[in-house]
Design a protein around this motif. Structure first.
Motif, PDB file in Angstrom:
ATOM      1  N   TYR A   1      -4.915  -8.586  -2.661  1.00 59.72           N
ATOM      2  CA  TYR A   1      -4.246  -9.059  -3.665  1.00 59.72           C
ATOM      3  C   TYR A   1      -3.152  -8.039  -4.390  1.00 59.72           C
ATOM      4  O   TYR A   1      -3.277  -6.835  -4.466  1.00 59.72           O
ATOM      5  CB  TYR A   1      -5.584  -9.073  -4.925  1.00 59.72           C
ATOM      6  N   CYS A   2      -2.438  -8.485  -4.891  1.00 57.67           N
ATOM      7  CA  CYS A   2      -0.976  -8.012  -5.368  1.00 57.67           C
ATOM      8  C   CYS A   2      -0.468  -8.044  -6.627  1.00 57.67           C
ATOM      9  O   CYS A   2      -0.631  -9.374  -7.251  1.00 57.67           O
ATOM     10  CB  CYS A   2       0.331  -8.536  -4.048  1.00 57.67           C
TER      11      CYS A   2
ATOM     12  N   LEU B   1      -3.870   1.755  -6.678  1.00 55.82           N
ATOM     13  CA  LEU B   1      -2.537   0.918  -6.162  1.00 55.82           C
ATOM     14  C   LEU B   1      -2.007   1.628  -5.244  1.00 55.82           C
ATOM     15  O   LEU B   1      -1.349   1.184  -4.217  1.00 55.82           O
ATOM     16  CB  LEU B   1      -1.731   0.830  -7.336  1.00 55.82           C
ATOM     17  N   ALA B   2      -1.980   2.977  -5.196  1.00 55.38           N
ATOM     18  CA  ALA B   2      -1.158   3.969  -4.053  1.00 55.38           C
ATOM     19  C   ALA B   2      -2.206   3.677  -2.918  1.00 55.38           C
ATOM     20  O   ALA B   2      -1.569   3.473  -1.844  1.00 55.38           O
ATOM     21  CB  ALA B   2      -1.621   5.483  -4.468  1.00 55.38           C
ATOM     22  N   ASN B   3      -3.520   3.709  -2.802  1.00 56.19           N
ATOM     23  CA  ASN B   3      -4.264   3.553  -1.638  1.00 56.19           C
ATOM     24  C   ASN B   3      -4.069   2.313  -1.094  1.00 56.19           C
ATOM     25  O   ASN B   3      -4.084   2.021  -0.127  1.00 56.19           O
ATOM     26  CB  ASN B   3      -5.722   3.707  -1.935  1.00 56.19           C
ATOM     27  N   GLY B   4      -4.017   1.139  -2.053  1.00 57.44           N
ATOM     28  CA  GLY B   4      -3.754  -0.323  -1.468  1.00 57.44           C
ATOM     29  C   GLY B   4      -2.386  -0.433  -0.807  1.00 57.44           C
ATOM     30  O   GLY B   4      -2.486  -1.076   0.265  1.00 57.44           O
ATOM     31  N   ALA B   5      -1.337   0.380  -1.367  1.00 59.22           N
ATOM     32  CA  ALA B   5      -0.123   0.262  -0.832  1.00 59.22           C
ATOM     33  C   ALA B   5      -0.068   1.067   0.595  1.00 59.22           C
ATOM     34  O   ALA B   5       0.621   0.283   1.414  1.00 59.22           O
ATOM     35  CB  ALA B   5       0.914   0.971  -1.599  1.00 59.22           C
ATOM     36  N   GLU B   6      -0.781   1.900   0.801  1.00 56.33           N
ATOM     37  CA  GLU B   6      -1.009   2.745   2.131  1.00 56.33           C
ATOM     38  C   GLU B   6      -1.491   1.614   3.125  1.00 56.33           C
ATOM     39  O   GLU B   6      -0.950   1.438   4.264  1.00 56.33           O
ATOM     40  CB  GLU B   6      -1.763   3.879   1.989  1.00 56.33           C
ATOM     41  N   ARG B   7      -2.535   1.068   2.923  1.00 58.01           N
ATOM     42  CA  ARG B   7      -3.304   0.264   3.431  1.00 58.01           C
ATOM     43  C   ARG B   7      -2.395  -1.232   4.089  1.00 58.01           C
ATOM     44  O   ARG B   7      -2.244  -1.425   5.047  1.00 58.01           O
ATOM     45  CB  ARG B   7      -4.822  -0.411   3.112  1.00 58.01           C
ATOM     46  N   ALA B   8      -1.938  -1.835   3.119  1.00 57.87           N
ATOM     47  CA  ALA B   8      -0.915  -2.772   3.345  1.00 57.87           C
ATOM     48  C   ALA B   8       0.211  -2.466   4.108  1.00 57.87           C
ATOM     49  O   ALA B   8       0.704  -3.348   4.937  1.00 57.87           O
ATOM     50  CB  ALA B   8      -0.593  -3.414   1.767  1.00 57.87           C
TER      51      ALA B   8
ATOM     52  N   ASN C   1     -11.262  -5.022  -0.526  1.00 63.11           N
ATOM     53  CA  ASN C   1      -9.995  -5.608  -0.365  1.00 63.11           C
ATOM     54  C   ASN C   1      -8.763  -4.882  -0.875  1.00 63.11           C
ATOM     55  O   ASN C   1      -8.896  -3.551  -1.034  1.00 63.11           O
ATOM     56  CB  ASN C   1     -10.083  -6.819  -1.723  1.00 63.11           C
ATOM     57  N   ILE C   2      -7.553  -5.380  -0.394  1.00 64.85           N
ATOM     58  CA  ILE C   2      -6.425  -4.439  -0.514  1.00 64.85           C
ATOM     59  C   ILE C   2      -5.788  -4.726  -2.208  1.00 64.85           C
ATOM     60  O   ILE C   2      -5.661  -6.093  -2.134  1.00 64.85           O
ATOM     61  CB  ILE C   2      -5.303  -4.464   0.447  1.00 64.85           C
ATOM     62  N   VAL C   3      -5.506  -3.640  -2.998  1.00 64.59           N
ATOM     63  CA  VAL C   3      -5.046  -4.073  -4.139  1.00 64.59           C
ATOM     64  C   VAL C   3      -3.995  -3.184  -4.182  1.00 64.59           C
ATOM     65  O   VAL C   3      -3.947  -2.084  -4.434  1.00 64.59           O
ATOM     66  CB  VAL C   3      -5.911  -4.035  -5.164  1.00 64.59           C
ATOM     67  N   PHE C   4      -2.622  -3.779  -4.361  1.00 71.27           N
ATOM     68  CA  PHE C   4      -1.519  -2.892  -4.655  1.00 71.27           C
ATOM     69  C   PHE C   4      -0.307  -3.463  -5.511  1.00 71.27           C
ATOM     70  O   PHE C   4      -0.413  -4.759  -5.566  1.00 71.27           O
ATOM     71  CB  PHE C   4      -0.908  -2.350  -3.204  1.00 71.27           C
TER      72      PHE C   4
END
Length: 354
Positions: A41-42, A328-335, A79-82
């Motif tokens: 989810y972006c 958001l930073a953690n999600g961006a790394e995973r994405a 989930n990935i959130v970024f």
């Protein structure tokens, strides 16, 4: 590889206050899907700048969308959130898709015509090419499903067209590199790198309309605040807006067919049905024959019950944004890990890496 791993991608644009329409048409479905799919989810901040955004307001709006995700129940550990701009591969793949997409496809996009209006010569090139970036958002993660409202189906069809053309153009190369999945296209099968993403359209209120005009979509850009319910509205605000919502003088019908040619009535019944998790016919079995003076207070009570906890949690999160920023930073790394894998493959496929 014999198939694509099921994966959901979707996003919300940070361009103003989130509304009940964003919640019912998108965010609540995001929450429901996380139990069945791997989800990304972006916050699509690159899309927001197709029209001018005041920088500080854009930062706050980006955090606000993330706060809404969290407050509604999206779990960032599962989930990935970024936010989109943190992952540069979105822009990189969008350029490649600009070279795959055809001008005729872009020219037929109704949303560009609506947003650009009569002054198309003054619209940004980004607004015109917006669908290519949306296709990149989805296909960068090779998403198999996207939850969309009725008004977004054309953009998903555009993404499918881009994926199909890419797969057709580079089918032989995809096969040589062993990167493909057999995809049936008509009477033939090609080596496809990108899936033909399917829409997920659920619920009785996939498109929530304005409280002041049932023929127009509820919009955070409408000049009248009475036209919408914002996710951060107080209980008093919600009750006032529903009380003032436009209706007609007739009583509610006993079945959904009776809502035809009554856009405001259909909208309010649809909102009630969506909030309650019921069908329109079920709602009308309860309220059919009653006046809006009875129905509106019931709708207001239900909306407050559903939305007040979300608004309270959003306000709490926005009071100290360090938690949002870390997610958001953690999600961006995973994405980014997933995105870079796709870009390495795409560059090999089209000949940009040796």
């Amino acid at each position: 590889m014999s198939s694509f791993e099921p994966l959901v991608f979707s996003g919300v644009q940070p361009s103003g206050n989130l509304t009940l329409g964003n919640y019912l048409g998108a965010i609540r479905n995001f929450v429901a899907l996380q139990g069945s799919y791997k989800c990304i989810y972006c916050v699509v901040d690159l899309h927001a700048i197709t029209v001018y955004q005041e920088p500080k307001s854009l930062i706050e709006a980006t955090r606000s969308v993330a706060a809404a995700y969290l407050a509604a129940g999206i779990d960032p550990s599962k989930n990935i959130v970024f936010n989109q701009s943190r992952v540069h591969q979105h822009s990189e793949l969008a350029w490649i898709f600009n070279c795959v997409a055809r001008m005729g496809w872009l020219s037929r996009m109704t949303q560009f015509k609506e947003k650009a209006g009569k002054d198309r010569e003054n619209a940004s090139a980004g607004l015109f090419a917006y669908p290519a970036l949306m296709a990149a958002d989805i296909l960068l993660y090779r998403a198999t499903h996207v939850p969309v409202g009725d008004d977004q189906k054309q953009h998903l069809e555009f993404s499918r067209d881009v994926a199909q053309k890419f797969n057709n153009d580079y089918s032989e190369r995809i096969g040589e590199l062993g990167l493909g999945v057999p995809i049936a296209m008509g009477n033939e099968t090609v080596n496809g790198y990108f899936p033909l993403t399917e829409p997920l359209i659920e619920g009785p209120a996939t498109r929530v309309m304005s409280l002041r005009d049932g023929t127009k979509k509820m919009s955070k850009s409408d000049p009248s605040d009475l036209s919408r319910i914002n996710l951060t509205d107080t209980s008093d605000d919600i009750a006032k807006k529903i009380r003032k919502a436009k209706t007609d003088p007739e009583a509610l019908p006993s079945e959904a067919e009776g809502l035809e040619d009554r856009p405001e009535a259909a909208n309010l019944v649809g909102i009630y049905a969506a909030l309650a998790g019921r069908t329109r016919d079920d709602v009308l079995r309860e309220f059919g024959g009653q006046q809006f003076s009875t129905f509106k207070p019931a709708l207001a009570d239900l909306a407050i019950e559903q939305l007040a906890p979300i608004a309270d949690e959003m306000r709490r999160l926005m009071a100290d944004t360090s938690h949002i920023d870390s997610i958001l930073a953690n999600g961006a790394e995973r994405a980014s890990v997933m995105a870079e894998k796709t870009m390495i493959d795409v560059k090999r496929i089209i000949g940009l890496s040796f």
